[in-house]
Design a protein around this motif. Sequence first.
Motif, PDB file in Angstrom:
ATOM      1  N   THR B 249       0.831  -1.200   0.000  1.00 13.17           N
ATOM      2  CA  THR B 249       0.000   0.000   0.000  1.00 13.17           C
ATOM      3  C   THR B 249       0.869   1.254   0.000  1.00 13.17           C
ATOM      4  N   LYS B 250       2.137   1.062   0.325  1.00  7.34           N
ATOM      5  CA  LYS B 250       3.065   2.192   0.255  1.00  7.34           C
ATOM      6  C   LYS B 250       4.404   1.664  -0.228  1.00  7.34           C
ATOM      7  N   GLN B 251       4.943   2.328  -1.262  1.00  8.25           N
ATOM      8  CA  GLN B 251       6.190   1.841  -1.844  1.00  8.25           C
ATOM      9  C   GLN B 251       7.380   2.464  -1.149  1.00  8.25           C
ATOM     10  N   HIS B 252       8.376   1.623  -0.916  1.00  5.95           N
ATOM     11  CA  HIS B 252       9.613   2.152  -0.357  1.00  5.95           C
ATOM     12  C   HIS B 252      10.579   2.450  -1.501  1.00  5.95           C
ATOM     13  N   LYS B 253      11.095   3.669  -1.544  1.00  9.07           N
ATOM     14  CA  LYS B 253      12.023   4.042  -2.615  1.00  9.07           C
ATOM     15  C   LYS B 253      13.342   4.514  -2.042  1.00  9.07           C
ATOM     16  N   ASP B 254      14.398   3.994  -2.632  1.00 14.18           N
ATOM     17  CA  ASP B 254      15.723   4.425  -2.202  1.00 14.18           C
ATOM     18  C   ASP B 254      16.009   5.830  -2.711  1.00 14.18           C
ATOM     19  N   ASN B 255      15.457   6.109  -3.871  1.00 12.91           N
ATOM     20  CA  ASN B 255      15.765   7.354  -4.550  1.00 12.91           C
ATOM     21  C   ASN B 255      14.473   8.138  -4.769  1.00 12.91           C
ATOM     22  N   GLU B 256      14.406   9.322  -4.263  1.00 16.63           N
ATOM     23  CA  GLU B 256      13.192  10.127  -4.388  1.00 16.63           C
ATOM     24  C   GLU B 256      12.897  10.514  -5.830  1.00 16.63           C
ATOM     25  N   GLU B 257      13.907  10.428  -6.674  1.00 12.71           N
ATOM     26  CA  GLU B 257      13.742  10.836  -8.074  1.00 12.71           C
ATOM     27  C   GLU B 257      12.969   9.808  -8.888  1.00 12.71           C
ATOM     28  N   LEU B 258      12.849   8.593  -8.375  1.00 18.07           N
ATOM     29  CA  LEU B 258      12.123   7.557  -9.128  1.00 18.07           C
ATOM     30  C   LEU B 258      10.652   7.952  -9.249  1.00 18.07           C
ATOM     31  N   ARG B 259      10.123   7.836 -10.455  1.00 17.12           N
ATOM     32  CA  ARG B 259       8.835   8.453 -10.744  1.00 17.12           C
ATOM     33  C   ARG B 259       7.643   7.510 -10.591  1.00 17.12           C
ATOM     34  N   GLY B 260       7.920   6.199 -10.418  1.00 18.02           N
ATOM     35  CA  GLY B 260       6.816   5.228 -10.457  1.00 18.02           C
ATOM     36  C   GLY B 260       5.847   5.363  -9.294  1.00 18.02           C
ATOM     37  N   TYR B 261       4.579   5.284  -9.600  1.00 23.84           N
ATOM     38  CA  TYR B 261       3.549   5.253  -8.547  1.00 23.84           C
ATOM     39  C   TYR B 261       2.330   4.545  -9.097  1.00 23.84           C
ATOM     40  N   ARG B 262       1.506   4.084  -8.197  1.00 21.39           N
ATOM     41  CA  ARG B 262       0.239   3.502  -8.614  1.00 21.39           C
ATOM     42  C   ARG B 262      -0.884   4.360  -8.056  1.00 21.39           C
ATOM     43  N   ILE B 263      -1.923   4.524  -8.859  1.00 25.47           N
ATOM     44  CA  ILE B 263      -3.002   5.412  -8.439  1.00 25.47           C
ATOM     45  C   ILE B 263      -3.807   4.745  -7.315  1.00 25.47           C
ATOM     46  N   PHE B 264      -4.056   5.487  -6.267  1.00 21.40           N
ATOM     47  CA  PHE B 264      -4.860   5.041  -5.123  1.00 21.40           C
ATOM     48  C   PHE B 264      -4.335   3.750  -4.503  1.00 21.40           C
TER      49      PHE B 264
END
Lengths: 200, 284
Positions: B249-264
């Motif tokens: 339900t929440k993605q962990h990203k090492d890099n804030e610049e990564l653009r991927g997301y899923r809607i809702f």
Amino acid sequence: MKRYSNRLYEGLKRISLGSAALLVVFAAVPGTGWAEVPNAVAPKGAHAGDDVPQPIEFPHDVHAKINQINCMYCHTYARRSKVAGIPPTSKCMGCHTIIATDKERIKKLTEYWESNQSPPWKKVHDVPDYVHFTHEKHLDRFLFSNEGMDVERVSEVCAFCHGEVKEMTVAKKVKSLNMGFCRRCHEANDGPSDCWKCHK
Amino acid sequence: MSLQNILTNWSQYRKGHEQGGFHDYEHMWGMAVDLNKCIGCNACSVACYAENNLGIVGKDRFEKGQGMHWMRIERYWDEPNLAPGVSEEFPSRGASFLPMMCQQCNAATCEPVCPVAATYHTPDGLNAQVYNRCIGSRYCSNNCPYRLRYFNFYSYYDWSWPEPLNMQLNPDLSVRDKGVMEKCTFCVQRIRVAKDTARREDRKVADGDVYPACVQTCPTDALVFGDMLDPESSVTKLWKAHQVELGKTKQHKDNEELRGYRIFEGLNTDPCVMYLERVREVEV
């Protein structure tokens, strides 16, 4: 493929209409095949379709029964595509430039051939538009990948759904071909039961 | 499967992926949409109309919100200050586009509410709609947070495809009638063909064997489609590259610049479509 023999099917239908108890006794007899399918009652009502008048009264019995021509010789697309297909007129003429050229029906066929037209054959077995049915897959399962079944006996496989076409002249729909008909076989033979496998 | 599936997996469906979910998948068709590449040309939408026999409802009904576009382009004006002093309803600058198709959620909210189990999850990870079973209660549509289910209020075939336009209807799927809910299928008819072909050739479905109509049509390749159970598919690689994973339900990203997301994705729907955020140089 004893379990699908037409006589057994017809017999079962009669029994099921007559007495459900009898069916239970009958189904319990090992080897009848139907014992595998719980509540396998043939669908009620008349399944026979209308007589479909064809441009030429094509005698299936002469071809498939008397002359023992394999169903897939003419309906050649059955083993590789969704539809079994109606053979092109050239296939008819492959034999009928020589064979039985004096017959009325062949003369009519030759007329079509020489005027560069194909006889306007009518479709007999037509499933609804929302059904996805593949001849190729079913032939693979019941003929080519079916141990103990050789290609010469393909008409037995066809008869599951099309009835004994080799006893008919013009083909006629004799099986119900409704969802219950499909499901009963799919349950007995571990066919897919996912809705989207057949419904589109 | 279908009804049987739903009965045995009912609680799993309702609780979503938190308790393991339904994992017995043959494939998991997924998509990645790069919003940077999307130019909002609507070609995907048109392709979808052509491929999936979508009813053409006409202007009046479209304005009432009865359009049948399985694939729609949503427009946003996220930088209204680009043209200072100008007040327009649809400014000529600063628009961004978002192609919106069914997200094929793995914990789909539409599925458990159907009273007749007309919508269910296939072993392909698709959210299926069985038109024959649908009674038109529209529960699913009301429960879809993405508003991606479309209801046939009329028998559109009466006038949607006047002669000879009816000849362009796709025979691989049915023309839906009045009172039936419909939705994007990820072009299941094409997937079906690809699977049949692969089986005939005795191999697995390879990456690139099958594209939905929208992906095939996209002129900028903004849409990427593939099997997410195949580690070599381009869509899997893209998801990995942007550190977006299914079942979270929440993605962990090492890099804030990564653009991927899923809607809702916070709603625990576990959608199979990943979007790559649009990046714009505002200063220019």
